[in-house]
Design a protein around this motif. Sequence first.
Motif, PDB file in Angstrom:
ATOM      1  N   MET A  32      -5.403   3.348   0.397  1.00 57.07           N
ATOM      2  CA  MET A  32      -5.339   1.933   0.745  1.00 57.07           C
ATOM      3  C   MET A  32      -6.662   1.530   1.391  1.00 57.07           C
ATOM      4  SD  MET A  32      -2.855  -0.090   3.397  1.00 57.07           S
ATOM      5  CE  MET A  32      -3.683   0.503   4.856  1.00 57.07           C
ATOM      6  N   ASP A  34      -8.774  -2.212   2.881  1.00 60.13           N
ATOM      7  CA  ASP A  34      -8.801  -3.660   3.088  1.00 60.13           C
ATOM      8  C   ASP A  34      -9.699  -4.304   2.044  1.00 60.13           C
ATOM      9  OD1 ASP A  34      -7.177  -3.473   5.278  1.00 60.13           O
ATOM     10  OD2 ASP A  34      -8.821  -3.398   6.705  1.00 60.13           O
ATOM     11  N   TYR A  41      -2.807  -8.730  -3.473  1.00 56.16           N
ATOM     12  CA  TYR A  41      -3.112  -7.300  -3.374  1.00 56.16           C
ATOM     13  C   TYR A  41      -3.361  -6.798  -4.784  1.00 56.16           C
ATOM     14  CZ  TYR A  41       1.870  -7.887  -4.098  1.00 56.16           C
ATOM     15  OH  TYR A  41       3.077  -8.344  -4.533  1.00 56.16           O
ATOM     16  N   LYS A  81      -5.086  -6.194   0.324  1.00 53.75           N
ATOM     17  CA  LYS A  81      -5.356  -4.749   0.272  1.00 53.75           C
ATOM     18  C   LYS A  81      -5.489  -4.312  -1.181  1.00 53.75           C
ATOM     19  CE  LYS A  81      -4.028  -3.986   4.679  1.00 53.75           C
ATOM     20  NZ  LYS A  81      -4.982  -3.845   5.709  1.00 53.75           N
TER      21      LYS A  81
END
Length: 117
Positions: A32, A34, A41, A81
């Motif tokens: 994951m 940012d 996402y 994300k």
Amino acid sequence: MQKELRLKKREDFKKVYTYGRSVSNRELVLYMMDQPKAEPYRFGISVSKKVGNAVIRNRVKRLIKEAIRSLLLKYEIKKKKDYIIIARIPAAQMDLPHFERSLKHLFKKMKIIETND
């Protein structure tokens, strides 16, 4: 999965691998990172040739996509994300409910979803 929700480019994958955080369990690995530009996402799926032949790899990808869809309907996940899911060798033997449990475990471990169960 919708086109705008997919990670496709090699550069995007490399960024997430380099700068992202990861958690794993026996069957899957979740990265994951940012990404302020991602709306809302993006998901990428990677299945190595070690998992099996093309038929098995495509089946694993389809099951992972379906498990993601199912979890997105049940839970609210963190926005902005980029996520990458990597299948490990035991994933070739899994069915859909097992993928859902495994992904849910990783999402909870990474604190992407909040659950009471």
